[in-house]
Design a protein around this motif. Structure first.
Motif, PDB file in Angstrom:
ATOM      1  N   GLY A  56       0.816  -1.053   0.030  1.00 13.68           N
ATOM      2  CA  GLY A  56       0.085   0.003   0.183  1.00 13.68           C
ATOM      3  C   GLY A  56       0.721   1.228   0.066  1.00 13.68           C
ATOM      4  N   ILE A  57       1.970   1.290   0.851  1.00 16.37           N
ATOM      5  CA  ILE A  57       2.769   2.360   0.905  1.00 16.37           C
ATOM      6  C   ILE A  57       3.678   2.665  -0.622  1.00 16.37           C
ATOM      7  N   LYS A  58       3.869   1.500  -1.273  1.00 22.08           N
ATOM      8  CA  LYS A  58       4.534   1.578  -2.410  1.00 22.08           C
ATOM      9  C   LYS A  58       3.781   2.033  -3.482  1.00 22.08           C
ATOM     10  N   VAL A  59       2.514   1.526  -3.638  1.00 27.98           N
ATOM     11  CA  VAL A  59       1.554   1.844  -4.579  1.00 27.98           C
ATOM     12  C   VAL A  59       0.874   3.022  -4.441  1.00 27.98           C
ATOM     13  N   PHE A  60       0.429   3.285  -3.243  1.00 23.25           N
ATOM     14  CA  PHE A  60      -0.437   4.467  -3.236  1.00 23.25           C
ATOM     15  C   PHE A  60       0.043   5.592  -2.319  1.00 23.25           C
TER      16      PHE A  60
ATOM     17  N   LYS B 226       5.243  10.032  -1.066  1.00 19.76           N
ATOM     18  CA  LYS B 226       4.938  10.886   0.199  1.00 19.76           C
ATOM     19  C   LYS B 226       5.529  10.224   1.500  1.00 19.76           C
ATOM     20  N   GLU B 227       6.425   9.463   1.410  1.00 25.83           N
ATOM     21  CA  GLU B 227       6.992   8.785   2.493  1.00 25.83           C
ATOM     22  C   GLU B 227       7.585   9.647   3.440  1.00 25.83           C
ATOM     23  N   ASN B 228       8.077  10.766   3.068  1.00 28.72           N
ATOM     24  CA  ASN B 228       8.948  11.808   3.934  1.00 28.72           C
ATOM     25  C   ASN B 228       8.017  13.081   4.225  1.00 28.72           C
ATOM     26  N   LYS B 229       6.616  12.964   3.957  1.00 33.84           N
ATOM     27  CA  LYS B 229       5.839  14.205   3.986  1.00 33.84           C
ATOM     28  C   LYS B 229       5.900  14.769   5.365  1.00 33.84           C
ATOM     29  N   HIS B 230       5.882  14.131   6.511  1.00 33.41           N
ATOM     30  CA  HIS B 230       5.881  14.759   7.741  1.00 33.41           C
ATOM     31  C   HIS B 230       7.444  15.226   8.176  1.00 33.41           C
ATOM     32  N   VAL B 231       8.456  14.577   7.708  1.00 29.69           N
ATOM     33  CA  VAL B 231       9.613  14.741   7.989  1.00 29.69           C
ATOM     34  C   VAL B 231       9.988  16.093   7.315  1.00 29.69           C
ATOM     35  N   ASN B 232       9.805  16.144   5.875  1.00 29.74           N
ATOM     36  CA  ASN B 232       9.806  17.632   5.346  1.00 29.74           C
ATOM     37  C   ASN B 232       9.113  18.781   5.724  1.00 29.74           C
TER      38      ASN B 232
END
Length: 61
Positions: free
Chosen positions: A30-34, A38-44
């Protein structure tokens, strides 16, 4: 009676193990497909918020 208890315990462990494994695999898919990058959205966003802040704590060398 002991064999039934052993069978029940093994079945329970098998069901819990399969459930946990499928959960991890489906989450990764789910993380890879959807996720779409946006994996680093909160860190950024945290880094953007902290621009210009003074560094506190730690030791000076």
């Amino acid at each position: 009676m002991g064999a039934m208890l052993l069978d029940f315990t093994l079945l329970a462990l098998f069901i819990v193990g399969i459930t946990a494994t499928v959960g991890v695999i489906s989450s990764a898919i789910g993380i890879k497909v959807f996720g779409r990058g946006k994996e680093n959205k909160h860190v950024n966003q945290s880094n953007k918020t902290q621009v210009g802040w003074k560094a506190v704590g730690g030791t000076k060398k």
